[in-house]
Design a protein around this motif. Structure first.
Motif, PDB file in Angstrom:
ATOM      1  N   LEU A  64       0.814  -1.217   0.000  1.00  0.00           N
ATOM      2  CA  LEU A  64       0.000   0.000   0.000  1.00  0.00           C
ATOM      3  C   LEU A  64       0.849   1.271   0.000  1.00  0.00           C
ATOM      4  O   LEU A  64       0.314   2.379  -0.024  1.00  0.00           O
ATOM      5  CB  LEU A  64      -0.936   0.010   1.211  1.00  0.00           C
ATOM      6  N   GLY A  65       2.168   1.112   0.078  1.00  0.00           N
ATOM      7  CA  GLY A  65       3.065   2.260   0.045  1.00  0.00           C
ATOM      8  C   GLY A  65       3.297   2.905   1.394  1.00  0.00           C
ATOM      9  O   GLY A  65       3.807   4.020   1.469  1.00  0.00           O
ATOM     10  N   LYS A  66       2.929   2.233   2.458  1.00  0.00           N
ATOM     11  CA  LYS A  66       3.140   2.774   3.803  1.00  0.00           C
ATOM     12  C   LYS A  66       4.609   2.585   4.181  1.00  0.00           C
ATOM     13  O   LYS A  66       5.221   1.566   3.859  1.00  0.00           O
ATOM     14  CB  LYS A  66       2.272   2.053   4.833  1.00  0.00           C
ATOM     15  N   PRO A  67       5.186   3.535   4.880  1.00  0.00           N
ATOM     16  CA  PRO A  67       6.588   3.369   5.299  1.00  0.00           C
ATOM     17  C   PRO A  67       6.708   2.332   6.415  1.00  0.00           C
ATOM     18  O   PRO A  67       5.948   2.355   7.382  1.00  0.00           O
ATOM     19  CB  PRO A  67       6.984   4.763   5.796  1.00  0.00           C
ATOM     20  N   ILE A  68       7.643   1.420   6.265  1.00  0.00           N
ATOM     21  CA  ILE A  68       7.898   0.387   7.264  1.00  0.00           C
ATOM     22  C   ILE A  68       9.112   0.843   8.074  1.00  0.00           C
ATOM     23  O   ILE A  68      10.173   1.099   7.512  1.00  0.00           O
ATOM     24  CB  ILE A  68       8.194  -0.976   6.590  1.00  0.00           C
ATOM     25  N   PRO A  69       8.965   0.951   9.396  1.00  0.00           N
ATOM     26  CA  PRO A  69      10.098   1.423  10.203  1.00  0.00           C
ATOM     27  C   PRO A  69      11.233   0.396  10.239  1.00  0.00           C
ATOM     28  O   PRO A  69      11.008  -0.811  10.192  1.00  0.00           O
ATOM     29  CB  PRO A  69       9.502   1.619  11.603  1.00  0.00           C
ATOM     30  N   ASN A  70      12.435   0.919  10.335  1.00  0.00           N
ATOM     31  CA  ASN A  70      13.622   0.096  10.411  1.00  0.00           C
ATOM     32  C   ASN A  70      13.798  -0.389  11.860  1.00  0.00           C
ATOM     33  O   ASN A  70      13.786   0.422  12.785  1.00  0.00           O
ATOM     34  CB  ASN A  70      14.829   0.936   9.978  1.00  0.00           C
ATOM     35  N   PRO A  71      13.983  -1.685  12.099  1.00  0.00           N
ATOM     36  CA  PRO A  71      14.162  -2.177  13.472  1.00  0.00           C
ATOM     37  C   PRO A  71      15.403  -1.601  14.160  1.00  0.00           C
ATOM     38  O   PRO A  71      15.439  -1.497  15.382  1.00  0.00           O
ATOM     39  CB  PRO A  71      14.301  -3.687  13.314  1.00  0.00           C
ATOM     40  N   MET A  72      16.392  -1.202  13.401  1.00  0.00           N
ATOM     41  CA  MET A  72      17.597  -0.613  14.004  1.00  0.00           C
ATOM     42  C   MET A  72      17.290   0.711  14.685  1.00  0.00           C
ATOM     43  O   MET A  72      17.973   1.090  15.632  1.00  0.00           O
ATOM     44  CB  MET A  72      18.686  -0.390  12.950  1.00  0.00           C
ATOM     45  N   ASP A  73      16.296   1.426  14.213  1.00  0.00           N
ATOM     46  CA  ASP A  73      15.924   2.687  14.855  1.00  0.00           C
ATOM     47  C   ASP A  73      15.468   2.458  16.292  1.00  0.00           C
ATOM     48  O   ASP A  73      15.801   3.242  17.184  1.00  0.00           O
ATOM     49  CB  ASP A  73      14.825   3.391  14.062  1.00  0.00           C
ATOM     50  N   LEU A  74      14.728   1.403  16.539  1.00  0.00           N
ATOM     51  CA  LEU A  74      14.290   1.074  17.895  1.00  0.00           C
ATOM     52  C   LEU A  74      15.484   0.711  18.770  1.00  0.00           C
ATOM     53  O   LEU A  74      15.590   1.180  19.911  1.00  0.00           O
ATOM     54  CB  LEU A  74      13.279  -0.076  17.872  1.00  0.00           C
ATOM     55  N   LEU A  75      16.391  -0.099  18.253  1.00  0.00           N
ATOM     56  CA  LEU A  75      17.584  -0.458  19.026  1.00  0.00           C
ATOM     57  C   LEU A  75      18.433   0.764  19.341  1.00  0.00           C
ATOM     58  O   LEU A  75      18.954   0.908  20.449  1.00  0.00           O
ATOM     59  CB  LEU A  75      18.415  -1.493  18.269  1.00  0.00           C
ATOM     60  N   THR A  76      18.583   1.646  18.387  1.00  0.00           N
ATOM     61  CA  THR A  76      19.348   2.869  18.610  1.00  0.00           C
ATOM     62  C   THR A  76      18.685   3.730  19.682  1.00  0.00           C
ATOM     63  O   THR A  76      19.358   4.276  20.557  1.00  0.00           O
ATOM     64  CB  THR A  76      19.476   3.660  17.298  1.00  0.00           C
ATOM     65  N   PHE A  77      17.365   3.832  19.626  1.00  0.00           N
ATOM     66  CA  PHE A  77      16.618   4.615  20.605  1.00  0.00           C
ATOM     67  C   PHE A  77      16.811   4.062  22.016  1.00  0.00           C
ATOM     68  O   PHE A  77      16.953   4.809  22.985  1.00  0.00           O
ATOM     69  CB  PHE A  77      15.132   4.622  20.233  1.00  0.00           C
ATOM     70  N   ILE A  78      16.849   2.732  22.150  1.00  0.00           N
ATOM     71  CA  ILE A  78      16.983   2.099  23.457  1.00  0.00           C
ATOM     72  C   ILE A  78      18.425   2.158  23.956  1.00  0.00           C
ATOM     73  O   ILE A  78      18.692   2.445  25.124  1.00  0.00           O
ATOM     74  CB  ILE A  78      16.495   0.640  23.404  1.00  0.00           C
ATOM     75  N   LEU A  79      19.384   1.898  23.081  1.00  0.00           N
ATOM     76  CA  LEU A  79      20.770   1.744  23.514  1.00  0.00           C
ATOM     77  C   LEU A  79      21.572   3.040  23.565  1.00  0.00           C
ATOM     78  O   LEU A  79      22.588   3.100  24.234  1.00  0.00           O
ATOM     79  CB  LEU A  79      21.476   0.739  22.605  1.00  0.00           C
ATOM     80  N   ARG A  80      21.150   4.086  22.871  1.00  0.00           N
ATOM     81  CA  ARG A  80      21.917   5.332  22.870  1.00  0.00           C
ATOM     82  C   ARG A  80      22.053   5.928  24.278  1.00  0.00           C
ATOM     83  O   ARG A  80      23.157   6.315  24.671  1.00  0.00           O
ATOM     84  CB  ARG A  80      21.317   6.347  21.919  1.00  0.00           C
ATOM     85  N   PRO A  81      20.989   6.019  25.102  1.00  0.00           N
ATOM     86  CA  PRO A  81      21.176   6.550  26.452  1.00  0.00           C
ATOM     87  C   PRO A  81      22.120   5.698  27.299  1.00  0.00           C
ATOM     88  O   PRO A  81      22.900   6.237  28.099  1.00  0.00           O
ATOM     89  CB  PRO A  81      19.774   6.550  27.041  1.00  0.00           C
ATOM     90  N   ILE A  82      22.056   4.399  27.137  1.00  0.00           N
ATOM     91  CA  ILE A  82      22.971   3.523  27.876  1.00  0.00           C
ATOM     92  C   ILE A  82      24.398   3.786  27.436  1.00  0.00           C
ATOM     93  O   ILE A  82      25.312   3.894  28.276  1.00  0.00           O
ATOM     94  CB  ILE A  82      22.569   2.044  27.672  1.00  0.00           C
ATOM     95  N   ASN A  83      24.612   3.893  26.137  1.00  0.00           N
ATOM     96  CA  ASN A  83      25.938   4.161  25.602  1.00  0.00           C
ATOM     97  C   ASN A  83      26.458   5.509  26.089  1.00  0.00           C
ATOM     98  O   ASN A  83      27.626   5.638  26.493  1.00  0.00           O
ATOM     99  CB  ASN A  83      25.901   4.119  24.074  1.00  0.00           C
ATOM    100  N   ASP A  84      25.609   6.523  26.059  1.00  0.00           N
ATOM    101  CA  ASP A  84      26.027   7.844  26.510  1.00  0.00           C
ATOM    102  C   ASP A  84      26.382   7.843  27.999  1.00  0.00           C
ATOM    103  O   ASP A  84      27.337   8.502  28.405  1.00  0.00           O
ATOM    104  CB  ASP A  84      24.914   8.862  26.251  1.00  0.00           C
ATOM    105  N   THR A  85      25.653   7.091  28.799  1.00  0.00           N
ATOM    106  CA  THR A  85      25.908   7.029  30.236  1.00  0.00           C
ATOM    107  C   THR A  85      27.208   6.300  30.514  1.00  0.00           C
ATOM    108  O   THR A  85      27.999   6.726  31.376  1.00  0.00           O
ATOM    109  CB  THR A  85      24.754   6.309  30.946  1.00  0.00           C
ATOM    110  N   LEU A  86      27.470   5.225  29.826  1.00  0.00           N
ATOM    111  CA  LEU A  86      28.653   4.424  30.099  1.00  0.00           C
ATOM    112  C   LEU A  86      29.944   5.084  29.616  1.00  0.00           C
ATOM    113  O   LEU A  86      30.982   4.927  30.255  1.00  0.00           O
ATOM    114  CB  LEU A  86      28.527   3.051  29.429  1.00  0.00           C
TER     115      LEU A  86
END
Length: 74
Positions: free
Chosen positions: A50-72
């Motif tokens: 139908l032409g709907k954009p499918i989100p990239n699963p890496m975006d979710l991982l980046t969203f979750i892991l970036r704060p952990i990475n920044d803290t460490l």
């Protein structure tokens, strides 16, 4: 519209071949997982058709892991 019909026809063929053997072997858990993954894949395929954009699963991982990475690594 033809893409969606094609996707649904392929799903019907897959179900026709796979589900009876799972039912005969009484693999209820495997049947549930199979139908779950098949429905997710079918939904994503129809959304893409139908032409709907499918989100990239890496975006979710980046969203979750970036704060952990920044803290460490401060």
């Amino acid at each position: 519209m033809l893409k969606i019909i094609g996707i649904l026809l392929i799903v019907v063929v897959i179900v026709r071949f796979e589900v009876p053997s799972l039912l005969l072997k009484k693999n209820k858990k495997e049947l549930v997982v199979f139908l779950l993954f098949l429905s997710i894949g079918t939904s994503l395929g129809i959304a893409q058709a139908l032409g709907k954009p499918i989100p990239n699963p890496m975006d979710l991982l980046t969203f979750i892991l970036r704060p952990i990475n920044d803290t460490l690594f401060r």
